[in-house]
Design an enzyme around this catalytic site. Structure first.
Site, PDB file in Angstrom:
ATOM      1  N   ASP A  53      78.930   1.413   6.331  1.00 48.70           N
ATOM      2  CA  ASP A  53      79.485   2.481   5.406  1.00 48.70           C
ATOM      3  C   ASP A  53      78.575   3.570   6.016  1.00 48.70           C
ATOM      4  O   ASP A  53      78.514   4.723   5.170  1.00 48.70           O
ATOM      5  CB  ASP A  53      79.544   1.791   4.475  1.00 48.70           C
ATOM      6  CG  ASP A  53      79.884   3.229   3.120  1.00 48.70           C
ATOM      7  OD1 ASP A  53      80.337   3.109   3.295  1.00 48.70           O
ATOM      8  OD2 ASP A  53      78.968   2.935   2.244  1.00 48.70           O
ATOM      9  N   GLU A 102      74.597  10.646  10.084  1.00 46.13           N
ATOM     10  CA  GLU A 102      76.289  10.842   9.426  1.00 46.13           C
ATOM     11  C   GLU A 102      75.292  12.106   9.307  1.00 46.13           C
ATOM     12  O   GLU A 102      76.335  12.369   7.924  1.00 46.13           O
ATOM     13  CB  GLU A 102      75.372   9.706   8.323  1.00 46.13           C
ATOM     14  CG  GLU A 102      74.374   9.297   7.218  1.00 46.13           C
ATOM     15  CD  GLU A 102      75.103   8.470   6.059  1.00 46.13           C
ATOM     16  OE1 GLU A 102      75.077   7.152   6.710  1.00 46.13           O
ATOM     17  OE2 GLU A 102      74.261   8.961   5.164  1.00 46.13           O
TER      18      GLU A 102
HETATM   19  P1  NAI Z   1      66.751  -3.255  -4.135  1.00 43.55           P
HETATM   20  O1  NAI Z   1      65.324  -1.948  -4.427  1.00 43.55           O
HETATM   21  O2  NAI Z   1      66.586  -3.296  -5.598  1.00 43.55           O
HETATM   22  O3  NAI Z   1      66.538  -4.624  -3.179  1.00 43.55           O
HETATM   23  C1  NAI Z   1      66.035  -4.325  -1.890  1.00 43.55           C
HETATM   24  C2  NAI Z   1      65.271  -5.133  -1.643  1.00 43.55           C
HETATM   25  O4  NAI Z   1      64.778  -5.270   0.015  1.00 43.55           O
HETATM   26  C3  NAI Z   1      63.745  -5.490  -2.457  1.00 43.55           C
HETATM   27  O5  NAI Z   1      64.122  -6.626  -2.915  1.00 43.55           O
HETATM   28  C4  NAI Z   1      62.710  -4.975  -0.997  1.00 43.55           C
HETATM   29  O6  NAI Z   1      61.822  -6.531  -1.304  1.00 43.55           O
HETATM   30  C5  NAI Z   1      63.639  -5.628   0.079  1.00 43.55           C
HETATM   31  N1  NAI Z   1      62.285  -5.654   1.071  1.00 43.55           N
HETATM   32  C6  NAI Z   1      62.095  -4.398   0.844  1.00 43.55           C
HETATM   33  N2  NAI Z   1      61.474  -3.796   1.804  1.00 43.55           N
HETATM   34  C7  NAI Z   1      61.888  -4.891   3.465  1.00 43.55           C
HETATM   35  C8  NAI Z   1      61.776  -5.276   4.282  1.00 43.55           C
HETATM   36  N3  NAI Z   1      61.185  -4.659   5.450  1.00 43.55           N
HETATM   37  N4  NAI Z   1      62.328  -6.650   5.103  1.00 43.55           N
HETATM   38  C9  NAI Z   1      63.131  -6.833   4.173  1.00 43.55           C
HETATM   39  N5  NAI Z   1      63.723  -6.835   2.998  1.00 43.55           N
HETATM   40  C10 NAI Z   1      62.967  -6.000   2.277  1.00 43.55           C
HETATM   41  O7  NAI Z   1      67.745  -2.067  -3.697  1.00 43.55           O
HETATM   42  P2  NAI Z   1      68.740  -2.146  -4.281  1.00 43.55           P
HETATM   43  O8  NAI Z   1      70.192  -1.419  -5.144  1.00 43.55           O
HETATM   44  O9  NAI Z   1      69.717  -3.510  -4.135  1.00 43.55           O
HETATM   45  O10 NAI Z   1      69.785  -0.715  -2.829  1.00 43.55           O
HETATM   46  C11 NAI Z   1      69.291  -1.447  -1.799  1.00 43.55           C
HETATM   47  C12 NAI Z   1      69.889  -0.820  -0.126  1.00 43.55           C
HETATM   48  O11 NAI Z   1      71.284   0.081  -0.381  1.00 43.55           O
HETATM   49  C13 NAI Z   1      68.940   0.589  -1.459  1.00 43.55           C
HETATM   50  O12 NAI Z   1      67.475   1.046  -0.296  1.00 43.55           O
HETATM   51  C14 NAI Z   1      70.066   1.762  -0.523  1.00 43.55           C
HETATM   52  O13 NAI Z   1      69.516   2.310   0.889  1.00 43.55           O
HETATM   53  C15 NAI Z   1      71.200   1.460  -0.424  1.00 43.55           C
HETATM   54  N6  NAI Z   1      72.681   1.854  -1.233  1.00 43.55           N
HETATM   55  C16 NAI Z   1      73.347   2.621  -0.341  1.00 43.55           C
HETATM   56  C17 NAI Z   1      74.519   3.034  -0.895  1.00 43.55           C
HETATM   57  C18 NAI Z   1      76.108   3.502  -0.607  1.00 43.55           C
HETATM   58  O14 NAI Z   1      76.482   4.193  -1.046  1.00 43.55           O
HETATM   59  N7  NAI Z   1      76.162   2.681   0.521  1.00 43.55           N
HETATM   60  C19 NAI Z   1      74.344   2.862  -3.105  1.00 43.55           C
HETATM   61  C20 NAI Z   1      72.986   2.449  -3.098  1.00 43.55           C
HETATM   62  C21 NAI Z   1      72.010   2.152  -2.764  1.00 43.55           C
END
Ligand code: NAI
Length: 347
Positions: free
Chosen positions: A257, A262
């Site tokens: 996605d 992009e």
């Molecule tokens: P979140 O902050 O709730 O979870 C992110 C997780 O990644 C946390 O558990 C954190 O500890 C972990 N993390 C941090 N550094 C890391 C590393 N080096 N290795 C492994 N894990 C690590 O964020 P959420 O809401 O779950 O979103 C995740 C990602 O999804 C966002 O960062 C964003 O980039 C992406 N996203 C994409 C969207 C889209 O439309 N395609 C929309 C919303 C978010």
């Protein structure tokens, strides 16, 4: 009192629709611009208190300095990820607020939609039956039940994705830099995850550490035929390495996605144009690559939450002396826990 002036970059019709309906809409004066915020366009924010931006707006140090000189006080992100903002540079100059969760379900469900489409060849079947071709040759898929999925990042989206996978009867392995305690999640090392997963789905943020997490070396460790799903950020994957993995048949399918380059391509109708990105063209041409253009967030529920939270973030910042729970800052060096631990403004 004068209304807070907001220049809204990268505005789409669906953004306008949801923001115009936001409960506190009348407290802010919004100018919607279709253009992206970049070093070439920052001047369009002249006279504004706030720039309201999305994932591909570029808020590098130069743009931040220029906005600061122009008197802009707040960067209001309409998204959760903030890899496009130099937060460290913004500290002491511009406050930065974001929408930490607008609908983790939207993104997790989209990841599953891409996965099912890919492994059950729905994208091919759809085109065939539209042309009254009812042949099944070449459409053989595989069951998700019993397969092992490796989830990188077990935050809000990752955990919902895990729950859905469990519903399919899949075995879930996970890796997170900060594993969730007492979650019942089976955490393993990144290498173990690469080696044992039939499907790998990325749900961690893009940071210096996670950039090109999927690269030639990590792909070499994976099972032959692995399916890679990325609904997080494009640069988590080295696209050249992914293409090589697909060409060598090591990677069975990719569900994307997001794409690392992009920013100048997605969100616009480019049909009828010659795409200047050969790598993306080659990836799209592969029968086992499915690409959506950063669409995972795009549900009614998410858009409404984005609009309500963003307008609230703006008003709270101005009315509450910059004490907004959704602020990101560099005060204690740890952007997110800083926000959680304090009740005061960052600067
Ligand atoms: P979140 O902050 O709730 O979870 C992110 C997780 O990644 C946390 O558990 C954190 O500890 C972990 N993390 C941090 N550094 C890391 C590393 N080096 N290795 C492994 N894990 C690590 O964020 P959420 O809401 O779950 O979103 C995740 C990602 O999804 C966002 O960062 C964003 O980039 C992406 N996203 C994409 C969207 C889209 O439309 N395609 C929309 C919303 C978010």
């Amino acid at each position: 009192m004068d209304k807070i002036k907001v220049t809204f970059f990268s505005a789409k019709d669906y953004d306008k629709e949801s923001f115009e309906k936001a409960e506190l809409r009348d407290a802010v004066d919004i100018t919607y611009l279709e253009t992206r915020l970049s070093p070439d366009t920052y001047k369009l924010a002249e006279g504004s208190d706030v720039v309201c931006v999305f994932v591909n707006d570029d808020l590098n140090a130069y743009v931040i300095d220029k906005l600061y000189e122009m008197g802009v006080k707040l960067i209001a992100l309409r998204c959760a990820g903030y890899n496009n903002v130099d937060i460290e540079h913004a500290f002491g100059k511009l406050h930065v607020v974001r929408v930490p969760a607008y609908s983790p379900y939207a993104v997790a469900e989209h990841a599953i939609a891409l996965l099912l489409t890919s492994i059950r060849r729905i994208h091919k079947a759809y085109i065939r039956t539209k042309d009254f071709n009812f042949s099944l040759n070449g459409l053989t898929g595989f069951d998700l039940h019993g397969k092992t999925v490796g989830v990188v990042g077990t935050g809000k989206i990752g955990r919902i994705f895990i729950d859905i996978c469990k519903g399919f009867g899949m075995k879930v392995l996970a890796y997170d830099k900060f594993p969730a305690e007492n979650s019942g999640i089976d955490y393993v090392s990144l290498d173990e995850l690469f080696e044992n997963s039939d499907i790998i789905s990325l749900h961690c943020p893009l940071t210096d550490e996670t950039k090109h997490l999927i690269n030639e070396e990590s792909i070499a460790k994976m099972k032959k035929g692995v399916v890679i799903v990325n609904t997080s950020r494009g640069a988590l994957i080295d696209s050249e390495a992914l293409l090589a993995g697909i060409k060598s048949r090591k990677v069975g399918a990719a569900c994307l996605d997001v794409y690392e380059e992009e920013a100048d391509i997605f969100f616009e109708d480019r049909s009828g144009h010659i795409l200047n990105d050969d790598l993306l063209s080659r990836l799209i041409s592969m029968p086992n690559v499915i690409l959506t253009s950063h669409q995972a967030f795009l549900t009614k529920e998410a858009l409404n939450n984005i609009a309500e939270t963003t307008v609230n973030n703006i008003i709270t910042s101005f009315d509450n002396d910059w004490c907004c729970d959704n602020e990101l800052c560099y005060h204690c060096g740890n952007i997110e826990s800083c926000r959680k631990q304090r009740k005061k403004k960052c600067f």
